[in-house]
Design a protein around this motif. Structure first.
Motif, PDB file in Angstrom:
ATOM      1  N   UNK A   1       0.841  -1.150  -0.073  1.00  0.00           N
ATOM      2  CA  UNK A   1      -0.022   0.078   0.036  1.00  0.00           C
ATOM      3  C   UNK A   1       0.905   1.102  -0.012  1.00  0.00           C
ATOM      4  N   UNK A   2       1.915   1.256   0.612  1.00  0.00           N
ATOM      5  CA  UNK A   2       2.506   2.549   1.045  1.00  0.00           C
ATOM      6  C   UNK A   2       3.510   2.796  -0.381  1.00  0.00           C
ATOM      7  N   UNK A   3       3.747   1.794  -0.980  1.00  0.00           N
ATOM      8  CA  UNK A   3       4.670   1.854  -2.150  1.00  0.00           C
ATOM      9  C   UNK A   3       3.949   2.115  -3.274  1.00  0.00           C
ATOM     10  N   UNK A   4       2.938   1.437  -3.797  1.00  0.00           N
ATOM     11  CA  UNK A   4       2.292   1.366  -4.640  1.00  0.00           C
ATOM     12  C   UNK A   4       1.098   2.614  -4.783  1.00  0.00           C
ATOM     13  N   UNK A   5       0.514   2.920  -3.766  1.00  0.00           N
ATOM     14  CA  UNK A   5      -0.732   3.910  -3.835  1.00  0.00           C
ATOM     15  C   UNK A   5      -0.143   5.193  -4.164  1.00  0.00           C
ATOM     16  N   UNK A   6       0.967   5.885  -4.003  1.00  0.00           N
ATOM     17  CA  UNK A   6       1.494   7.122  -4.363  1.00  0.00           C
ATOM     18  C   UNK A   6       1.738   6.929  -6.037  1.00  0.00           C
ATOM     19  N   UNK A   7       2.354   5.953  -6.414  1.00  0.00           N
ATOM     20  CA  UNK A   7       2.688   5.782  -7.681  1.00  0.00           C
ATOM     21  C   UNK A   7       1.668   5.644  -8.772  1.00  0.00           C
ATOM     22  N   UNK A   8       0.468   4.758  -8.059  1.00  0.00           N
ATOM     23  CA  UNK A   8      -0.553   4.862  -8.804  1.00  0.00           C
ATOM     24  C   UNK A   8      -1.519   6.112  -9.028  1.00  0.00           C
ATOM     25  N   UNK A   9      -1.315   6.873  -7.880  1.00  0.00           N
ATOM     26  CA  UNK A   9      -2.148   7.960  -7.753  1.00  0.00           C
ATOM     27  C   UNK A   9      -1.349   9.049  -8.786  1.00  0.00           C
ATOM     28  N   UNK A  10      -0.223   9.125  -8.880  1.00  0.00           N
ATOM     29  CA  UNK A  10       0.718  10.032  -9.631  1.00  0.00           C
ATOM     30  C   UNK A  10       0.325   9.773 -11.028  1.00  0.00           C
ATOM     31  N   UNK A  11       0.284   8.412 -11.545  1.00  0.00           N
ATOM     32  CA  UNK A  11      -0.334   8.334 -13.021  1.00  0.00           C
ATOM     33  C   UNK A  11      -1.613   8.683 -13.190  1.00  0.00           C
ATOM     34  N   UNK A  12      -2.597   8.319 -12.353  1.00  0.00           N
ATOM     35  CA  UNK A  12      -3.893   8.620 -12.554  1.00  0.00           C
ATOM     36  C   UNK A  12      -4.016  10.207 -12.803  1.00  0.00           C
ATOM     37  N   UNK A  13      -3.396  10.789 -11.873  1.00  0.00           N
ATOM     38  CA  UNK A  13      -3.607  12.356 -11.963  1.00  0.00           C
ATOM     39  C   UNK A  13      -2.976  13.148 -13.012  1.00  0.00           C
ATOM     40  N   UNK A  14      -1.770  12.414 -13.491  1.00  0.00           N
ATOM     41  CA  UNK A  14      -1.175  12.971 -14.791  1.00  0.00           C
ATOM     42  C   UNK A  14      -0.905  11.981 -15.757  1.00  0.00           C
ATOM     43  N   UNK A  15      -2.241  11.703 -16.500  1.00  0.00           N
ATOM     44  CA  UNK A  15      -1.979  10.928 -17.855  1.00  0.00           C
ATOM     45  C   UNK A  15      -1.126  11.259 -18.963  1.00  0.00           C
ATOM     46  N   UNK A  16      -0.889  12.666 -18.838  1.00  0.00           N
ATOM     47  CA  UNK A  16      -0.087  13.079 -19.871  1.00  0.00           C
ATOM     48  C   UNK A  16       1.492  12.500 -19.717  1.00  0.00           C
ATOM     49  N   UNK A  17       1.780  12.038 -18.497  1.00  0.00           N
ATOM     50  CA  UNK A  17       3.095  11.514 -18.121  1.00  0.00           C
ATOM     51  C   UNK A  17       3.191  10.246 -19.209  1.00  0.00           C
ATOM     52  N   UNK A  18       2.096   9.204 -19.012  1.00  0.00           N
ATOM     53  CA  UNK A  18       2.268   8.232 -19.783  1.00  0.00           C
ATOM     54  C   UNK A  18       2.277   8.485 -21.419  1.00  0.00           C
ATOM     55  N   UNK A  19       1.559   9.529 -21.918  1.00  0.00           N
ATOM     56  CA  UNK A  19       1.658   9.953 -23.335  1.00  0.00           C
ATOM     57  C   UNK A  19       2.999  10.476 -23.759  1.00  0.00           C
ATOM     58  N   UNK A  20       3.734  11.149 -22.732  1.00  0.00           N
ATOM     59  CA  UNK A  20       4.902  11.687 -23.258  1.00  0.00           C
ATOM     60  C   UNK A  20       6.254  10.829 -22.991  1.00  0.00           C
ATOM     61  N   UNK A  21       5.950   9.598 -22.573  1.00  0.00           N
ATOM     62  CA  UNK A  21       7.230   8.657 -22.131  1.00  0.00           C
ATOM     63  C   UNK A  21       6.918   7.374 -22.803  1.00  0.00           C
ATOM     64  N   UNK A  22       6.250   7.311 -23.883  1.00  0.00           N
ATOM     65  CA  UNK A  22       5.756   6.166 -24.801  1.00  0.00           C
ATOM     66  C   UNK A  22       5.647   6.448 -26.084  1.00  0.00           C
ATOM     67  N   UNK A  23       6.340   5.821 -27.040  1.00  0.00           N
ATOM     68  CA  UNK A  23       6.205   6.130 -28.451  1.00  0.00           C
ATOM     69  C   UNK A  23       7.436   6.485 -29.063  1.00  0.00           C
ATOM     70  N   UNK A  24       7.625   6.402 -30.364  1.00  0.00           N
ATOM     71  CA  UNK A  24       9.066   6.596 -31.078  1.00  0.00           C
ATOM     72  C   UNK A  24       8.796   7.913 -31.602  1.00  0.00           C
ATOM     73  N   UNK A  25       7.697   8.685 -31.588  1.00  0.00           N
ATOM     74  CA  UNK A  25       7.763  10.154 -31.839  1.00  0.00           C
ATOM     75  C   UNK A  25       7.910  11.047 -30.832  1.00  0.00           C
ATOM     76  N   UNK A  26       8.148  10.679 -29.482  1.00  0.00           N
ATOM     77  CA  UNK A  26       8.386  11.501 -28.581  1.00  0.00           C
ATOM     78  C   UNK A  26       9.597  12.190 -28.682  1.00  0.00           C
ATOM     79  N   UNK A  27       9.956  13.525 -28.596  1.00  0.00           N
ATOM     80  CA  UNK A  27      11.300  13.989 -28.627  1.00  0.00           C
ATOM     81  C   UNK A  27      12.260  13.142 -27.588  1.00  0.00           C
ATOM     82  N   UNK A  28      13.537  12.935 -28.353  1.00  0.00           N
ATOM     83  CA  UNK A  28      14.595  12.065 -27.712  1.00  0.00           C
ATOM     84  C   UNK A  28      15.028  12.416 -26.178  1.00  0.00           C
TER      85      UNK A  28
END
Length: 258
Positions: A138-165
């Protein structure tokens, strides 16, 4: 932080992937200290700071709009016109702060990755090895999950070949650091486990987390919460036998499962 030019009128895009420099000039800041220099400038003391604050607020507004556009359209499908429209400003205003879409993505990506560093830095705390396994998860996973749910653009900008190097490189470095943190936490939690086994367990745990996170992000509301619970259950059932095999630990209470 990208800053504005010393023009009141709209600028034009530049070839650089970074934002322009000189926000203090664009917002009337001179040296950027907020204090006038030379004789006769005492009456203007404080004004540059207020103008700089307005410039920073505009940048924040543009980055927030960019996050929404990137999430809705993806990086390739996004445009500076769409970002300006989402922010409620003219394209010319946007170009006063950012020369192009890549510069916006880089600035937003850097901000999000800094927040991600702070998040996992607070999550992976060695002192938590005193917790039973379910509470540790709980202590480790909850904040990591919450961050990604609150900042969905993070996943968009860290995946895909077209993202700036530069974003991809920094994300790869963060990935390596998180894996190292996971390994260090497991080594402290399971001190009797051989080093090679710890390394494999850390990597498998990391892969399980990323796979579970993809499922969590694909759902909302009660379903998202349910998938979060499923991820913890999977992680618990994977790690719990290792805890029970450790001589200096007693069997811990089982996690609530559906």
């Amino acid at each position: 932080m990208p800053e504005a030019r010393a023009e009141e009128s709209a600028g034009t895009p530049e070839s650089s992937g970074r934002a322009r420099t000189g926000a203090d000039n664009a917002t009337g800041g001179g040296t950027g200290t907020g204090v006038g220099t030379g004789a006769g400038q005492g009456a203007t003391t404080g004004r540059p700071r207020r103008r700089q604050a307005r410039g920073e607020a505009r940048i924040a507004q543009l980055l927030e709009a960019a996050a929404d556009v990137f999430c809705a359209s993806g990086y390739n499908g996004a445009s500076t016109n769409a970002i300006a429209r989402e922010a409620g400003v003219s394209p010319g205003t946007l170009y006063q702060f950012f020369p192009n879409k890549e510069a916006i993505a880089i600035e937003l990506g850097e901000q999000l990755m800094q927040r991600w560093r702070e998040t996992y830095g607070a999550a992976f705390v060695i002192s938590r090895i005193e917790l039973p396994l379910d509470r540790l998860l709980d202590a480790v996973l909850d904040p990591l999950i919450a961050f990604n749910c609150e900042n969905p653009a993070f996943a968009v900008l860290t995946h895909g070949s077209e993202i700036p190097g530069v974003i991809t490189q920094e994300h790869d470095a963060l990935h390596a650091t998180m894996l190292t943190r996971t390994e260090a936490l497991l080594a402290a939690y399971l001190p009797e486990l051989p080093a090679d086994r710890v390394a494999r367990t850390a990597e498998m745990s990391f892969v399980l987390f990323k796979a579970g996170l993809d499922l969590i992000m694909a759902h909302e509301g009660a379903e998202r919460e349910a998938y979060s619970a499923e991820l913890k259950t999977v992680m618990y059932r994977y790690l719990e036998p290792l805890v029970c095999d450790t001589p200096d630990r007693t069997a811990e209470r089982s996690i609530d499962t559906p």
